[in-house]
Every structure is written in C-alpha cells, then in structure tokens.
Design an enzyme around this catalytic site. Structure first.
Site, PDB file in Angstrom:
ATOM      1  N   VAL A  44     -34.162  31.314  -6.938  1.00  0.00           N
ATOM      2  CA  VAL A  44     -34.179  30.470  -5.739  1.00  0.00           C
ATOM      3  C   VAL A  44     -32.802  30.473  -5.072  1.00  0.00           C
ATOM      4  CG1 VAL A  44     -34.514  28.122  -4.852  1.00  0.00           C
ATOM      5  CG2 VAL A  44     -36.040  29.014  -6.629  1.00  0.00           C
ATOM      6  N   CYS A  45     -31.758  30.420  -5.870  1.00  0.00           N
ATOM      7  CA  CYS A  45     -30.389  30.299  -5.343  1.00  0.00           C
ATOM      8  C   CYS A  45     -30.022  31.383  -4.325  1.00  0.00           C
ATOM      9  CB  CYS A  45     -29.379  30.246  -6.480  1.00  0.00           C
ATOM     10  SG  CYS A  45     -29.629  28.827  -7.573  1.00  0.00           S
TER      11      CYS A  45
END
Length: 177
Positions: A44-45
């Site tokens: 996600v980052c």
C-alpha cells in the site's frame, strides 16, 4: 490529542538522491504534511508515496511540503527509492523520506503501533507556524486519499486567511489539483 508544541530534532532523510539532515524548523512558513507510513517495501505504501509525488505541483502551489516518515533507516529508503514503480518501488519520489530512528515524531502524536512495531498509516498537517491542524490515521491495509489531504490544506488555508469555518464537503473555488 493535538500537541501544543512539537519537539523538533534533526532527522536523516533521503532527499533528491542524497542523504541529508532535516528539521521541521526548515519548513516554517509552509504547510507541512507529515505522512507516516508503516514500512518500506510493502504494497500500500508505494501507492501513496507515488501519488504524493505525482501531485507535487498541487502541494507546491499551496505552499505545502510533504515529509514521508517511517522508522525504516534512511539507507532502506534509499534502496527502495531505486526500485521502479512497476516493481512496487518509489523511484523518482518527489519528497524527503525521513528516518524516525528514535520514534520521536510518531510518538509525539501517539502514532506508533507497539503491537506491530511500526508507525500507523497516519497524516498530520502542520500550519505555517508548525502548529498541528489535522491528525488522522487509517487501518494499516487501507491507503489514504492524497486528494483529500489537498482539500484539507485548502480548508486550513481558507480558515487561516479568513477565520471562517469549512463545513463538511467544503471545496475551494480553486479547482486545480
């Protein structure tokens, strides 16, 4: 929940291909987005970091900067920043990637996840005088909306300049993202 004063320090950061020392004081006079994220080399980052990079112009037009913060080392940030986006990297990241080595920044806001050993996926927005104007956190598996962060900067700016309130769904008349 909002600290009245921030403890500032020097932090190592990966900036424009180099390892440098930065401080929050370096950004007085600008809106500062502290984008805490759990870990480098995750899934996600990079979507968030790449979106922050893609919208750099929108932040700069608002006199705002973004600091990407995790407890991973500045050397890990550097390695991750050498990996292409197609491989979940953040090559070409447009903002400083800060090493919160002693967890000083995330602990000031209560954003360190002791159970999992990393910062929560959180956003803090500081006004031009470095006072805290916004804090939010997302569940670790849910990415944040960078467009919403831009809307919040617009609302904070409007409030700072006019002293007026911004109700739910308030949008600036300036439509450029």
């Amino acid at each position: 929940m909002f600290p009245k004063t921030l403890t500032d320090s020097k932090y190592k950061a990966f900036v424009d291909g180099e390892i440098k020392e930065i401080s929050l004081q370096d950004y007085i006079g600008k809106y500062v987005v502290l984008a805490f994220y759990p870990l480098d080399f995750t899934f996600v980052c990079p979507t968030e970091i790449n979106r922050f990079s893609d919208l750099k112009g929108a932040f700069l037009r608002r006199n705002a900067v973004v600091l990407l913060i995790s407890c991973d080392s500045v050397y890990t940030h550097k390695a991750w920043a050498s990996i292409p986006r197609e491989q979940n990297g953040v090559l070409g990241t447009a903002w400083p990637m800060v090493w919160d080595a002693k967890r000083e920044l995330c602990n000031q806001f209560g954003l360190y996840d002791e159970e999992n050993g990393h910062p929560m996926r959180s956003t803090v927005i500081l006004a031009k005088d470095l006072s805290v104007r916004h804090i939010s956190s997302n569940y670790h598996a849910i990415g944040r909306s960078v467009d919403e962060i831009i809307r919040l900067i617009d609302a904070i700016t409007f409030n700072d300049e006019n002293g007026d309130i911004c109700p739910a769904e308030w949008r600036s008349e300036n439509k450029d993202n």
